[in-house]
Design a protein around this motif. Structure first.
Motif, mmCIF file in Angstrom:
data_model
loop_
_atom_site.group_PDB
_atom_site.id
_atom_site.type_symbol
_atom_site.label_atom_id
_atom_site.label_comp_id
_atom_site.label_asym_id
_atom_site.label_seq_id
_atom_site.Cartn_x
_atom_site.Cartn_y
_atom_site.Cartn_z
ATOM 1 N N LEU A 174 19.087 -27.534 -23.714
ATOM 2 C CA LEU A 174 20.346 -28.276 -23.817
ATOM 3 C C LEU A 174 20.806 -28.809 -22.465
ATOM 4 C CD1 LEU A 174 22.414 -26.022 -26.265
ATOM 5 C CD2 LEU A 174 21.700 -28.389 -26.679
ATOM 6 N N ALA A 175 20.219 -28.286 -21.397
ATOM 7 C CA ALA A 175 20.694 -28.575 -20.051
ATOM 8 C C ALA A 175 20.814 -30.071 -19.737
ATOM 9 C CB ALA A 175 19.802 -27.884 -19.026
ATOM 10 N N PRO A 176 19.827 -30.918 -20.060
ATOM 11 C CA PRO A 176 19.965 -32.335 -19.706
ATOM 12 C C PRO A 176 21.137 -33.031 -20.393
ATOM 13 C CG PRO A 176 17.686 -31.807 -20.278
ATOM 14 C CD PRO A 176 18.527 -30.637 -20.698
ATOM 15 N N PHE A 177 21.611 -32.460 -21.498
ATOM 16 C CA PHE A 177 22.661 -33.105 -22.269
ATOM 17 C C PHE A 177 24.057 -32.598 -21.922
ATOM 18 C CE2 PHE A 177 18.743 -32.985 -24.710
ATOM 19 C CZ PHE A 177 18.552 -34.322 -25.006
ATOM 20 N N VAL A 178 24.164 -31.354 -21.443
ATOM 21 C CA VAL A 178 25.494 -30.800 -21.212
ATOM 22 C C VAL A 178 25.821 -30.538 -19.740
ATOM 23 C CG1 VAL A 178 25.556 -29.774 -23.500
ATOM 24 C CG2 VAL A 178 24.767 -28.394 -21.588
ATOM 25 N N TRP A 222 16.814 -38.354 -27.240
ATOM 26 C CA TRP A 222 16.588 -38.726 -25.854
ATOM 27 C C TRP A 222 17.273 -40.067 -25.594
ATOM 28 C CZ3 TRP A 222 15.442 -34.483 -23.891
ATOM 29 C CH2 TRP A 222 14.901 -34.362 -22.608
ATOM 30 N N PRO A 223 17.894 -40.281 -24.433
ATOM 31 C CA PRO A 223 18.666 -41.501 -24.207
ATOM 32 C C PRO A 223 17.828 -42.742 -23.901
ATOM 33 C CG PRO A 223 18.755 -40.111 -22.272
ATOM 34 C CD PRO A 223 18.027 -39.311 -23.324
ATOM 35 N N THR A 224 16.520 -42.601 -23.806
ATOM 36 C CA THR A 224 15.672 -43.751 -23.499
ATOM 37 C C THR A 224 14.492 -43.802 -24.456
ATOM 38 O OG1 THR A 224 14.263 -44.772 -21.801
ATOM 39 C CG2 THR A 224 14.425 -42.385 -21.779
ATOM 40 N N ASP A 225 14.012 -44.997 -24.737
ATOM 41 C CA ASP A 225 12.836 -45.190 -25.595
ATOM 42 C C ASP A 225 11.562 -45.349 -24.780
ATOM 43 O OD1 ASP A 225 14.237 -45.016 -27.987
ATOM 44 O OD2 ASP A 225 14.805 -47.119 -27.919
ATOM 45 N N LEU A 226 11.597 -44.895 -23.539
ATOM 46 C CA LEU A 226 10.421 -44.934 -22.675
ATOM 47 C C LEU A 226 10.016 -43.512 -22.315
ATOM 48 C CD1 LEU A 226 11.318 -47.812 -20.179
ATOM 49 C CD2 LEU A 226 9.775 -47.935 -22.143
ATOM 50 N N SER A 227 8.705 -43.279 -22.255
ATOM 51 C CA SER A 227 8.219 -41.977 -21.817
ATOM 52 C C SER A 227 8.337 -41.866 -20.304
ATOM 53 C CB SER A 227 6.760 -41.799 -22.237
ATOM 54 O OG SER A 227 5.909 -42.616 -21.430
ATOM 55 N N PHE A 228 8.016 -40.697 -19.776
ATOM 56 C CA PHE A 228 8.042 -40.486 -18.330
ATOM 57 C C PHE A 228 7.126 -41.477 -17.618
ATOM 58 C CE2 PHE A 228 6.540 -38.261 -14.482
ATOM 59 C CZ PHE A 228 7.755 -37.953 -13.894
ATOM 60 N N GLU A 229 6.047 -41.895 -18.291
ATOM 61 C CA GLU A 229 5.099 -42.852 -17.711
ATOM 62 C C GLU A 229 5.541 -44.296 -17.905
ATOM 63 O OE1 GLU A 229 0.774 -40.812 -18.154
ATOM 64 O OE2 GLU A 229 1.697 -41.449 -20.054
ATOM 65 N N GLY A 230 6.660 -44.510 -18.585
ATOM 66 C CA GLY A 230 7.148 -45.872 -18.801
ATOM 67 C C GLY A 230 6.590 -46.548 -20.035
ATOM 68 N N ARG A 231 5.930 -45.793 -20.903
ATOM 69 C CA ARG A 231 5.391 -46.354 -22.142
ATOM 70 C C ARG A 231 6.432 -46.226 -23.254
ATOM 71 N NH1 ARG A 231 -0.578 -46.311 -22.192
ATOM 72 N NH2 ARG A 231 -1.306 -45.571 -20.151
ATOM 73 N N PRO A 232 6.502 -47.196 -24.183
ATOM 74 C CA PRO A 232 7.528 -47.150 -25.234
ATOM 75 C C PRO A 232 7.201 -46.155 -26.342
ATOM 76 C CG PRO A 232 6.135 -49.091 -25.508
ATOM 77 C CD PRO A 232 5.706 -48.453 -24.220
ATOM 78 N N VAL A 233 8.249 -45.535 -26.878
ATOM 79 C CA VAL A 233 8.167 -44.705 -28.074
ATOM 80 C C VAL A 233 9.264 -45.178 -29.026
ATOM 81 C CG1 VAL A 233 7.260 -42.682 -26.882
ATOM 82 C CG2 VAL A 233 9.730 -42.944 -27.157
ATOM 83 N N VAL A 234 9.116 -44.870 -30.305
ATOM 84 C CA VAL A 234 10.162 -45.193 -31.273
ATOM 85 C C VAL A 234 10.610 -43.914 -31.967
ATOM 86 C CG1 VAL A 234 9.352 -47.552 -31.651
ATOM 87 C CG2 VAL A 234 8.478 -45.709 -33.088
#
Length: 298
Positions: free
Chosen positions: A106-110, A247-259
């Motif tokens: 939960l740490a990244p969110f709170v 997750w607040p982004t649709d990109l992975s750590f490597e910058g690739r898109p996920v849905v």
């Protein structure tokens, strides 16, 4: 009935219990080892119980009575700190130290809103957050190391009171070029034959169990307790995964898109809560965080 022990004696006792030895506890308090030892023996005499077992070269260990007394000693010290902060405040500002626990997933969110928004709202308050596993945070609440902790309500919350702070449902993540990526929602049967990249922590939706409940057998390709590893593998098309927190982004750590796609099958909600020991009166600083969490849904 007159009280025959002092807050200083309680402070010495708590310091030794935390540090594990008289010498280390004395160092924390800026006192001599002999003085700390004498104060704790006097505390034991007035309470009528032995709080610590002293073992040469092995430090000091809490007795059963000491374990019972420790939480109340922390509460008394916390209340004294609260009283001093109220008395010395020129306004209604909240000061002192607030120890908060947080289950690690939960740490990244709170933690960011707590150490940013809440801390800025109460600049005189020293907010200290500790991350850890659910059982560690539960223990920290019960022995008084933390006043409050962010947990999931289906973790062990025995002996705790809580308020909900955020609610989530499990969802699927897929590579952007997955054949089902354009669908509005997806049934588990439609992905069950694909490799599963499983986020392997207790707080995560148990993907294998979810599939089994609808009569499906998962093909587990990889297990990881690192959510970014899971998202990177999914983004590369190695498999799909099931997560809980958005997750607040649709990109992975490597910058690739996920849905991210909703699961069409019925799923159980997961609630994150802010918890504290039951039958404990919250200090002003703890109540302030409870109010902030309810207001902002951190």
């Amino acid at each position: 009935m007159s009280v025959r022990f002092s807050l200083r004696q309680l402070e010495f006792f708590v310091a030794v219990a935390d540090a594990g030895s008289l010498s280390a506890g004395a160092e924390r308090c800026g006192a001599s080892q002999a003085g700390v030892s004498l104060a704790i023996r006097d505390l034991e005499r007035h309470l009528g119980v032995q709080l610590l077992t002293r073992r040469r070269a092995k430090g000091a260990v809490l007795t059963e009575a000491g374990t019972r007394v420790l939480l109340d000693a922390r509460r008394l010290l916390g209340s004294a700190d609260d009283l001093q902060a109220i008395a010395s405040a020129t306004t209604n500002e909240i000061s002192g130290t607030l120890a908060v626990g947080c289950y690690v997933t939960l740490a990244p969110f709170v933690i960011p809103p707590v150490l940013d928004g809440f801390a800025r709202r109460h600049p005189a308050l020293d907010v200290r957050v500790t991350e850890g596993a659910a059982d560690e945070m539960h223990g920290a609440l019960l022995d008084g190391r933390c006043e409050l902790a962010f947990l999931y309500d289906n973790d062990d919350v025995t002996g705790l009171s809580s308020v909900p702070v955020r609610t989530s449902r499990p969802y699927l993540i897929l590579a952007a070029d997955h054949p089902l990526a354009e669908r509005e929602s997806i049934r588990l049967a439609e992905v069950a034959d694909d490799p599963l990249i499983m986020f392997d922590v207790p707080s995560a939706a148990n993907a294998a169990q979810m599939l089994a409940e609808v009569g499906l057998t998962p093909r587990i390709r990889h297990l990881s307790s690192n959510i970014e590893v899971v998202r990177c593998l999914v983004a590369r098309g190695v498999g799909y995964s099931i997560l809980v927190q958005r997750w607040p982004t649709d990109l992975s750590f490597e910058g690739r898109p996920v849905v991210s796609r909703p699961i069409a099958d019925p799923t159980r909600e997961r609630r994150a809560v802010l918890a504290w020991p039951a039958r404990t009166r919250l200090t002003r600083r703890a109540q302030a965080l409870v109010d902030f969490a309810a207001e902002t849904s951190v």
